[in-house]
Design an enzyme around this catalytic site. Structure first.
Site, PDB file in Angstrom:
ATOM      1  N   ALA A  72       0.813  -1.219   0.000  1.00 22.18           N
ATOM      2  CA  ALA A  72       0.000   0.000   0.000  1.00 22.18           C
ATOM      3  C   ALA A  72       0.846   1.268   0.000  1.00 22.18           C
ATOM      4  CB  ALA A  72      -0.964   0.001   1.183  1.00 22.18           C
ATOM      5  N   GLN A 180      -6.483  -1.084   5.436  1.00 21.33           N
ATOM      6  CA  GLN A 180      -7.074  -1.708   6.628  1.00 21.33           C
ATOM      7  C   GLN A 180      -8.469  -2.276   6.367  1.00 21.33           C
ATOM      8  OE1 GLN A 180      -5.650  -2.347   9.530  1.00 21.33           O
ATOM      9  NE2 GLN A 180      -3.764  -1.214   9.170  1.00 21.33           N
ATOM     10  N   CYS A 355       4.366   2.517  12.934  1.00 21.24           N
ATOM     11  CA  CYS A 355       5.306   3.372  12.211  1.00 21.24           C
ATOM     12  C   CYS A 355       5.954   4.409  13.102  1.00 21.24           C
ATOM     13  CB  CYS A 355       4.587   4.066  11.067  1.00 21.24           C
ATOM     14  SG  CYS A 355       3.572   2.928  10.134  1.00 21.24           S
TER      15      CYS A 355
HETATM   16  C1  LIG Z   1      -0.152  -0.797   6.513  1.00 19.93           C
HETATM   17  C2  LIG Z   1      -0.740   0.405   5.880  1.00 19.93           C
HETATM   18  C3  LIG Z   1      -0.117   1.027   4.793  1.00 19.93           C
HETATM   19  C4  LIG Z   1       1.215   0.556   4.250  1.00 19.93           C
HETATM   20  O1  LIG Z   1       1.058  -0.685   3.620  1.00 19.93           O
HETATM   21  P1  LIG Z   1       2.336  -1.559   3.206  1.00 19.93           P
HETATM   22  O2  LIG Z   1       1.756  -2.630   2.355  1.00 19.93           O
HETATM   23  O3  LIG Z   1       2.903  -2.063   4.495  1.00 19.93           O
HETATM   24  O4  LIG Z   1       3.270  -0.670   2.471  1.00 19.93           O
HETATM   25  C5  LIG Z   1      -0.725   2.123   4.227  1.00 19.93           C
HETATM   26  N1  LIG Z   1      -1.891   2.580   4.693  1.00 19.93           N
HETATM   27  C6  LIG Z   1      -2.527   2.012   5.721  1.00 19.93           C
HETATM   28  C7  LIG Z   1      -3.832   2.558   6.179  1.00 19.93           C
HETATM   29  C8  LIG Z   1      -1.974   0.915   6.347  1.00 19.93           C
HETATM   30  O5  LIG Z   1      -2.590   0.361   7.386  1.00 19.93           O
END
Ligand SMILES: *Cc1c(COP(=O)(O)O)cnc(C)c1O
Length: 413
Positions: A72, A180, A355
């Protein structure tokens, strides 16, 4: 006692069925889907096509609208930078929210350095976007609105249909980070008028390192400027050899979610509600209402000058009415959050997102306007597929015991 995993917003374990589906693509089926001249390549290409179809189906999209990425974070970067560059001639203004994931906020701030203007809307105290505020923020030069589907810290679900409607009416693109929400609650890009949708496999029982961006193909056809150049894979939008095992796993995770999501949401919400009730019961009996003296100024809905009375010993962060089934985020009044997490090493929860580090950085809770007394003690519980009632009961009693113990030490009380 084995540790209990209650941090499913940070990442989820790979479902054994997903792993099973992936394994052949590491060994017996090693082909590169871009190899057009032999059966190994064709086999990999078919596997990717099938996964693409399963992911598209879960989003209400068409296969050709799915672009595979590494997750994401990359999807958000491609959506925001790609659209900003492609639509620059139309305008240079973007709108987002203060409670977005850093993969959105850091990306729009990067775009500010190259001449874009960004409006960052605050949430209401319950975490939700004020739609009137969104309407007022959209200007003639606005090209894109980016609002997440569900929040990774407080689980709040935004009114995406209404947001999509506003964007459609005003001719602005709607990007939605659904990392999410996807696989947990129904997501439909048509119903919500979503133009760009970011999703990630490892948040829904698939592997880490696989994700996708939905890019609307018609009504309107969305243009993006590629951010990674190379062999022209993924219709030129994202070059690089496809992560075939990861993509196959992502597809399997989507097929399982399509089958099981509805029932699982009910079961997991019941576990979450049970956790909340047990925490309340254990803590209300352990300590009376709290009185804090001194002046506190709170941003958002309330301003209390003078003596502040916090009723109860726990504060739920974000609305319970529009929330992911597995999320609970509470602040334990009068407890040092770091000390609390240290006191429950067997319970895997987090202070906020995975994070930030420690308690100094929940910008999401700050954006809700929580007073300092509630900012120092949040705990995020993320309940998921493998959790049992016995685990929830154990976690509730351990957390409550640790909170009660810390309160006896607290100088505030
Ligand atoms: C975990 C998350 C991301 C990042 O996703 P990755 O696949 O770990 O890069 C971005 N946005 C939200 C809302 C997330 O929970």
């Amino acid at each position: 006692m084995p540790a209990i995993y209650l941090d499913h917003h940070a990442t989820t374990p790979v479902d054994p069925r997903v792993l099973e589906a992936m394994l052949p693509y590491f060994t017996a089926k090693p082909g590169n889907p871009a190899s057009r001249s032999h059966s190994f390549g064709w086999e990999a290409d078919r596997a990717v096509a099938r996964a693409r179809q399963r992911i598209a189906a879960l989003a209400g999209a068409a296969e050709r609208e799915i672009v595979f990425t590494s997750g994401a974070t990359e999807s958000n970067n491609l959506a925001l930078k790609g659209a900003a560059e492609a639509y620059r001639r139309r305008g240079n203004h973007l709108v987002t929210m203060a409670t977005e994931h850093k993969a959105v906020l850091d990306t729009v701030h990067h775009l500010e350095h190259s001449g874009f203007r960004v409006t960052v809307l605050p949430p209401q105290p319950d975490g939700l976007l004020d739609l009137a505020r969104l309407r007022a923020a959209i200007l003639p030069e606005t090209v894109l609105v980016s609002v997440m589907y569900a929040n990774n810290e407080i689980g709040t679900i935004q009114p995406v249909r209404e947001i999509g409607e506003i964007c459609r009416q005003t001719g602005v693109l709607f990007h939605c980070d659904a990392a999410q929400a996807f696989g947990k609650i129904p997501v439909d890009v048509e119903a919500a008028h979503i133009d760009l949708l970011s999703v990630s496999a490892h948040k829904m029982y698939g592997p880490k390192g696989a994700g996708a961006l939905y890019v609307r193909g018609r009504n309107p056809r969305v243009e993006l400027m590629a951010q990674i150049h190379g062999g022209g894979h993924e219709s030129g939008l994202r070059s690089g050899t496809l992560n075939v095992p990861g993509i196959v796993g992502f597809g399997e995770a989507c097929a399982i979610a399509a089958q099981e999501m509805a029932g699982e949401a009910v079961r997991i919400a019941a576990l979450r509600d049970s956790l909340l009730r047990q925490l309340e019961a254990n803590l209300e009996t352990g300590a009376g209402p709290l009185h804090m003296n001194g002046t506190m100024h709170m941003n958002g809905a309330m301003h209390i000058n003078g003596t502040m009375h916090i009723n109860g010993t726990m504060h739920i962060n974000g609305t319970m009415a529009h929330r992911l089934p597995g999320n609970l985020n509470v602040s334990f009044v009068g407890v040092d959050g770091d000390a609390l997490l240290t006191g429950i090493p067997q319970i895997a929860v987090s202070a906020g997102s995975a994070c930030g580090s420690g308690y100094d950085s929940s910008y999401v809770l700050e954006a809700l306007g929580l007073p300092p007394a509630l900012l120092q003690c949040p705990v995020r519980f993320g309940i998921g597929r493998s959790n049992t009632q016995a685990e929830i009961d154990c976690a509730a009693s351990r957390v409550a015991a640790a909170v009660r113990e810390l309160r006896t030490l607290s100088p505030v009380l």
